[in-house]
Enzyme design. Structure first.
Site, mmCIF file in Angstrom:
data_model
loop_
_atom_site.group_PDB
_atom_site.id
_atom_site.type_symbol
_atom_site.label_atom_id
_atom_site.label_comp_id
_atom_site.label_asym_id
_atom_site.label_seq_id
_atom_site.Cartn_x
_atom_site.Cartn_y
_atom_site.Cartn_z
ATOM 1 C CG HIS A 1 -1.669 1.314 1.361
ATOM 2 N ND1 HIS A 1 -2.699 1.650 0.520
ATOM 3 C CD2 HIS A 1 -1.514 2.370 2.207
ATOM 4 C CE1 HIS A 1 -3.163 2.846 0.844
ATOM 5 N NE2 HIS A 1 -2.456 3.305 1.856
ATOM 6 C CG HIS B 1 -6.513 11.411 5.066
ATOM 7 N ND1 HIS B 1 -6.411 10.492 4.042
ATOM 8 C CD2 HIS B 1 -5.450 11.191 5.878
ATOM 9 C CE1 HIS B 1 -5.323 9.758 4.225
ATOM 10 N NE2 HIS B 1 -4.730 10.164 5.326
#
Length: 756
Positions: free
Chosen positions: A643, A696
């Site tokens: 990732h 986020h």
């Protein structure tokens, strides 16, 4: 005569993360905007007074930010997309909406994109410029406010702002216009800013132009010279203020001659990462111009070697007269913690080697004053042996051969084997690893760390959370599960605490983005694994379900890049040492029945040299092999995932493919999926999971929004290679929003699956 001193920027989060907690309280409605500003004002005052007390001559103002300095510049000059202004929020809330999105009664908007700030772990908000935008200086802007605020405290500061060239070069453009179309307007607005500050009595203004350390082509050089020819002419015509061109993170070899000819009153060069800076100055420097020489590292926490620094100063002084030399930090001290005085648990023989922001102020002044007793004490520190080498680790690295980095069979053979074994549906759904770290999770970990609960109690609690997490994922309908990472406080610190060669600080906090702070561990000696680090948690999780549960690890390059590295051995050697330790963990997971292992390399691109010519020779030629070392020995049936977080990957797509992972997941939701065009152009073979929504932000993506994103992805990615996942871990999110978002993710994947 003592040399004058400067600091490029000072930390702003607070010694104990006061700003982080205040902003988060504001988001929750627990404090008012005025209470938030009160906290901010106290932090600014603290930083200014610390620098004044240390005797720093050029103290910056406007280096503070509630979220990010690039975003601050966008608001200072009115470059704010209409969708945020249309929310009709307060100025502060409009700013936060652009920073992390907004979802509420006044609308639903995503945040502006976020990218890594040059070669650091700090993230900046990418400005967005449309054809109809105009640079116009905001009245009562942050630079004027900060200057007045410091002056009221009796402190004269140097207002600093992200310069127009860097701003225009980093921005994205939504229409037909490009940076060149805004050059004249930007120069005029910045000139007006200089005029306002001059009227207030400011003697200097600093334009931060770190983008000059990139490769600069002829078109970009023309943009830079056009802007500053206009800007400096306006300043000289209308203001008495002096101008500083500030650069950092490298040297300005491509534009040095132009910079010297433009007529700045001072030029700030980085002598730590700027490999050519000394050579450039030695070939000539403009007369009657100050050289701000960044000689104390602003990015690492080791004490400066005064003998080496004095040698550098002597070389500079052969060209620059003492009265024209100013010494200071290589970049902003934003990238290091506040002070070692908060480290009450580290042994004195360790702590004496550390230098945080406040200690670096002392170092700068001692070097400027040529303090003989300080030089003597520093020499003794560097003559002493810090740590004994681990010969077993060094021999293991030295004995590595090409076979240790090559996985067999080929990617396509492995892909076929894994598809037959796993029998996952089209568009398999998964998450990146962590689930929300709720208050009880943090309390359990803190209690165990303090010794107020036993290991048995700690394990029992975490096993209960893991079982609940597995059950929740099954109910949501995810295809490949994770254990939630409730035992982990940080994806690097967790592993570092279980490896030899690492030490950990108590309050070594630095800002990563917004309110996200990290506490990088310190590579102290040679690194090796003591024992299994994740196996018990992964095995327990796998026993709770018939679905596949991923083993979750952090890769060697990210562990190194998100640590404070050693300076006595090369980064390559440190990465390979860590790689061997993680390889042991990978093979242990495989041996214990874990079929998919995710090895996160979130920070792979972070330390990529800023100049293309150095990419392979100085970094990729060891960073990519360090990752391959970790997984090269696993069986073809074991699927390796990796990732990557917020970064720009387009230009290293082929290098990422060469990591030879089976699946890669990465951030894409805040970058309009642009990376997928690069994947298609490069015939990317690795299976991919571009993030379908931004974790986020607290906003919840709708099913339709995710379906739309997947449809766009399928124009560029083969359907048999596309995974569906959020763009990063869910640790910082709340439970309610996480559940709703993942339900929509699964529903979207099923809808697309039924169609294809």
């Amino acid at each position: 005569m003592a040399v004058k001193t400067f600091v490029t920027g000072f930390p702003r989060i607070g010694k104990k993360r006061e700003l982080k907690f205040a902003i988060e309280s504001y988001f929750k409605g627990q404090i008012s905007a005025s209470e938030l500003e009160k906290t901010a004002a106290s932090l600014r005052e603290y930083g200014w007074k610390k620098q004044e007390q240390a005797g720093i001559d050029f103290i910056p103002s406007n280096d503070f930010s509630f979220y990010d300095n690039v975003l601050d510049a966008a608001f200072t000059f009115g470059i704010v997309p209409e969708r945020y202004k249309a929310l009709n929020l307060s100025e502060l809330d409009t700013y936060f909406a652009a920073a992390h999105g907004y979802q509420g009664e006044k609308g639903d908007v995503k945040a502006l994109p976020m990218k890594k700030w040059f070669n650091t772990n700090y993230h900046y908000i990418v400005p967005e410029i449309s054809d109809g935008d105009h640079f116009a200086l905001k009245s009562g802007n942050s630079l004027v406010k900060a200057y007045k605020e410091a002056e009221a405290l009796g402190i004269k500061t140097v207002p600093t702002v992200i310069g127009p060239y860097t701003f225009l070069r980093l921005a994205t453009y939504t229409g037909k216009k490009s940076a060149a179309n805004f050059a004249e307007e930007a120069a005029k607005a910045y000139g007006e800013l200089a005029k306002q500050l001059s009227a207030l009595g400011a003697k200097y203004i600093s334009f931060a132009e770190p983008a000059l350390v990139f490769d600069v082509n002829d078109e970009e050089k023309k943009l830079f010279t056009t802007i500053y020819t206009l800007l400096l002419a306006a300043v000289k015509a209308d203001a008495k203020i002096k101008t500083i061109l500030t650069t950092y993170f490298g040297d300005i070899r491509d534009v040095y001659d132009d910079v010297c000819q433009l007529g700045f009153n001072a030029i700030n060069l980085d002598f730590i990462e700027g490999s050519k800076s000394l050579e450039l100055v030695e070939k000539g420097f403009p007369k009657d111009t100050l050289l701000f020489a960044g000689i104390v590292c602003g990015k690492n926490i080791w004490r400066a070697d005064y003998e080496k620094k004095n040698e550098l100063i002597s070389k500079i002084q052969k060209v620059i007269a003492p009265e024209n030399l100013v010494i200071g930090t290589s970049c902003s001290l934003l990238h290091v913690p506040y002070t070692t005085t908060e480290e009450t648990k580290l042994e004195a023989n360790l702590l004496k080697h550390f230098s945080y922001a406040e200690e670096k102020l002392v170092e700068i002044k001692e070097l400027a004053n040529q303090d003989e007793s300080a030089v003597k004490a520093n020499k003794a520190l560097f003559e002493g042996q810090r740590v004994l080498p681990d010969q077993k680790v060094r021999s293991a690295v030295a004995s590595l051969s090409s076979q240790d980095f090559e996985r067999k069979p080929s990617f396509y053979d492995r892909e076929k084997i894994q598809h037959e074994n796993f029998k996952l549906p089209l568009f398999p759904t998964t998450t990146i690893g962590s689930f929300p770290q709720t208050k009880d999770v943090r309390a359990n970990r803190a209690a165990y760390k303090k010794g107020s609960i036993t290991r048995e109690q700690y394990v029992e609690f975490n096993q209960k959370k893991i079982a609940e997490c597995i059950k929740l994922q099954e109910e949501i309908g995810l295809d490949v599960l994770v254990h939630g990472e409730f035992e982990r406080n940080d994806m690097v610190e967790y592993f570092g605490t279980q490896m030899n060669g690492y030490i950990f600080t108590q309050n070594g906090w630095v800002q990563s983005y917004g309110t996200r702070c990290v506490k990088p561990p310190v590579v102290w000696g040679d690194v090796s694994r003591r024992s299994a680090m994740t196996v018990e948690w992964s095995v327990f999780a796998q026993k709770q379900t018939n679905k596949i549960v991923k083993g979750m690890l952090t890769g060697p390059v990210t562990i190194l890049n998100w640590s404070f590295p050693r300076e006595d051995i090369p980064l390559k050697e440190q990465a390979l040492q860590i790689g061997l330790a993680i390889r042991e963990e990978v093979l242990d997971l495989e041996k214990n029945g874990i079929k998919i292992i995710q090895i996160d390399e979130a920070a792979l691109r972070e330390k990529l040299p800023l100049r293309h010519a150095d990419w392979h020779s100085e970094y990729l030629d060891w960073a990519i092999p360090a990752f391959r070392l970790v997984h090269a020995k696993v069986k073809p049936e074991t699927q390796i995932h990796t990732h990557m977080c917020y970064s720009e990957f387009n230009d290293i797509i082929r290098d990422i493919d060469a990591m030879d992972a089976d699946v890669i997941t990465f951030e894409a939701s805040r970058a309009d999926l642009k990376i997928l065009d690069a994947l298609k152009a490069a015939n990317f073979r690795t299976e991919v999971g571009p993030g379908v929504y931004d974790i986020h932000s607290a906003r919840i993506p709708s099913k339709e929004e995710i379906v739309d994103a997947l449809e766009k992805m399928l124009l560029r990615v083969e359907k048999t290679k596309l995974w569906v996942n959020p763009d990063c871990g869910l640790k910082t999110r709340g439970e309610t929003e996480t559940l709703s978002s993942l339900k929509n993710l699964v529903a979207a994947a099923r809808e697309i699956r039924s169609k294809y």
